[in-house]
Design an enzyme around this catalytic site. Sequence first.
Site, PDB file in Angstrom:
ATOM      1  N   TRP A  12       0.816  -1.228   0.000  1.00 11.02           N
ATOM      2  CA  TRP A  12       0.000   0.000   0.000  1.00 11.02           C
ATOM      3  C   TRP A  12       0.841   1.266   0.000  1.00 11.02           C
ATOM      4  CZ3 TRP A  12      -4.548  -0.954   3.997  1.00 11.02           C
ATOM      5  CH2 TRP A  12      -5.298  -2.051   3.563  1.00 11.02           C
ATOM      6  N   HIS A 101      13.060  -2.211  -1.217  1.00 10.10           N
ATOM      7  CA  HIS A 101      12.189  -1.726  -2.290  1.00 10.10           C
ATOM      8  C   HIS A 101      12.877  -0.570  -3.027  1.00 10.10           C
ATOM      9  CE1 HIS A 101       8.787   0.148  -4.326  1.00 10.10           C
ATOM     10  NE2 HIS A 101       8.186  -1.025  -4.225  1.00 10.10           N
ATOM     11  N   GLU A 103      11.844   2.149  -4.078  1.00 12.75           N
ATOM     12  CA  GLU A 103      11.546   3.502  -3.572  1.00 12.75           C
ATOM     13  C   GLU A 103      12.397   3.807  -2.344  1.00 12.75           C
ATOM     14  OE1 GLU A 103       7.301   3.054  -3.371  1.00 12.75           O
ATOM     15  OE2 GLU A 103       7.214   3.067  -5.557  1.00 12.75           O
ATOM     16  N   GLU A 173      11.367  -6.374  -9.488  1.00 12.72           N
ATOM     17  CA  GLU A 173      10.573  -5.178  -9.786  1.00 12.72           C
ATOM     18  C   GLU A 173      11.404  -4.209 -10.614  1.00 12.72           C
ATOM     19  OE1 GLU A 173       7.157  -4.560  -6.858  1.00 12.72           O
ATOM     20  OE2 GLU A 173       8.875  -3.477  -6.101  1.00 12.72           O
ATOM     21  N   SER A 219       3.315  -2.329 -11.940  1.00 14.10           N
ATOM     22  CA  SER A 219       2.078  -2.106 -12.693  1.00 14.10           C
ATOM     23  C   SER A 219       1.284  -3.389 -12.972  1.00 14.10           C
ATOM     24  CB  SER A 219       2.365  -1.349 -13.992  1.00 14.10           C
ATOM     25  OG  SER A 219       2.922  -0.071 -13.694  1.00 14.10           O
ATOM     26  N   GLY A 240       1.349  -2.683  -6.233  1.00 10.47           N
ATOM     27  CA  GLY A 240       1.255  -1.384  -5.569  1.00 10.47           C
ATOM     28  C   GLY A 240      -0.116  -0.771  -5.807  1.00 10.47           C
ATOM     29  N   GLY A 241      -0.207   0.127  -6.799  1.00 11.30           N
ATOM     30  CA  GLY A 241      -1.412   0.905  -7.071  1.00 11.30           C
ATOM     31  C   GLY A 241      -2.698   0.100  -7.030  1.00 11.30           C
TER      32      GLY A 241
HETATM   33  P1  PGA Z   1       2.892  -0.631  -8.761  1.00 10.29           P
HETATM   34  O1  PGA Z   1       3.939  -0.821  -7.553  1.00 10.29           O
HETATM   35  O2  PGA Z   1       2.061  -1.891  -8.831  1.00 10.29           O
HETATM   36  O3  PGA Z   1       2.087   0.578  -8.397  1.00 10.29           O
HETATM   37  O4  PGA Z   1       3.693  -0.444  -9.997  1.00 10.29           O
HETATM   38  C1  PGA Z   1       4.597  -2.046  -7.339  1.00 10.29           C
HETATM   39  C2  PGA Z   1       5.534  -1.913  -6.153  1.00 10.29           C
HETATM   40  O5  PGA Z   1       6.178  -0.886  -6.011  1.00 10.29           O
HETATM   41  O6  PGA Z   1       5.660  -2.843  -5.334  1.00 10.29           O
END
Ligand code: PGA
Length: 257
Positions: A12, A101, A103, A173, A219, A240-241
């Site tokens: 999330w 991750h 990010e 990822e 995605s 994610g999204g």
């Molecule tokens: P996303 O993110 O599905 O929004 O691309 C995936 C993630 O960062 O784990």
Amino acid sequence: MTDRKDLIVGNWKMNATHLDAIQMIQKLHYRLEVEDYDRVDVVVAPPFTALRSAQTVIEADHMLIELGAQNAHWEESGAYTGEVSAPMLAKLAVGYVIVGHSERRQHFEETDQDANRRARAVLANEMTPIVCVGETLEEREEARAEEVGLSQLKGSLARFDVTQLGSIVIAYEPVWAIGTGRTASPDDAGEMASFIRERLVDLGNSEVAASMRILYGGSVNAGNVKDLMAKKHIDGALVGGASLDPDKFAAIVRYRL
Ligand code: PGA
């Protein structure tokens, strides 16, 4: 090896208050059937502030949804203002912790060594680390995806013995596919997952590598999950999204080959 149970994890990120979390988890629970959990381990990873409420609602209603966290510090306790430790998460019935991750790497300058230390603490507290690796667009265009993936794998998994390795989940990822709506093609994602599994043989052995789950993330949605999951070495998804919408996330969990 086909006895790896699929694992679908909703990351999330920095979304949802604890009140939102309760609603989202209840909605997800109502949209899934008991049989869905026979096929797939279903995990949601809300922000730290929602974990206690999420745990309470999951336990009160005997839900089969499992809890994940998005990060964990490597020390058990101490003067680390703003951090949350693995034992704190374990006490909240967290089963999985995302580490490394992209990010975290991008915005907080985290390294493979950090991911390694975090994964070590997560394992020591009997939770499953989900170790993320993946190349940037620039690296892919320079045909360095495998090289980057390998170096992240080696760094993040350094000094784990074979038993520890077997308790880890890897998430491939590609950075350019995260939150962009651009998914890696199933062939590219499948090839990378296969490459990762081969490298896991080198890092451990063929038996342990065959038992480990490799997820794809970037995605993922209800429309593309099936083709990704059809790949032999992809055993699940880090979402994610689309995990923020219980309808969409349930549809991902309920994909059928
Ligand atoms: P996303 O993110 O599905 O929004 O691309 C995936 C993630 O960062 O784990």
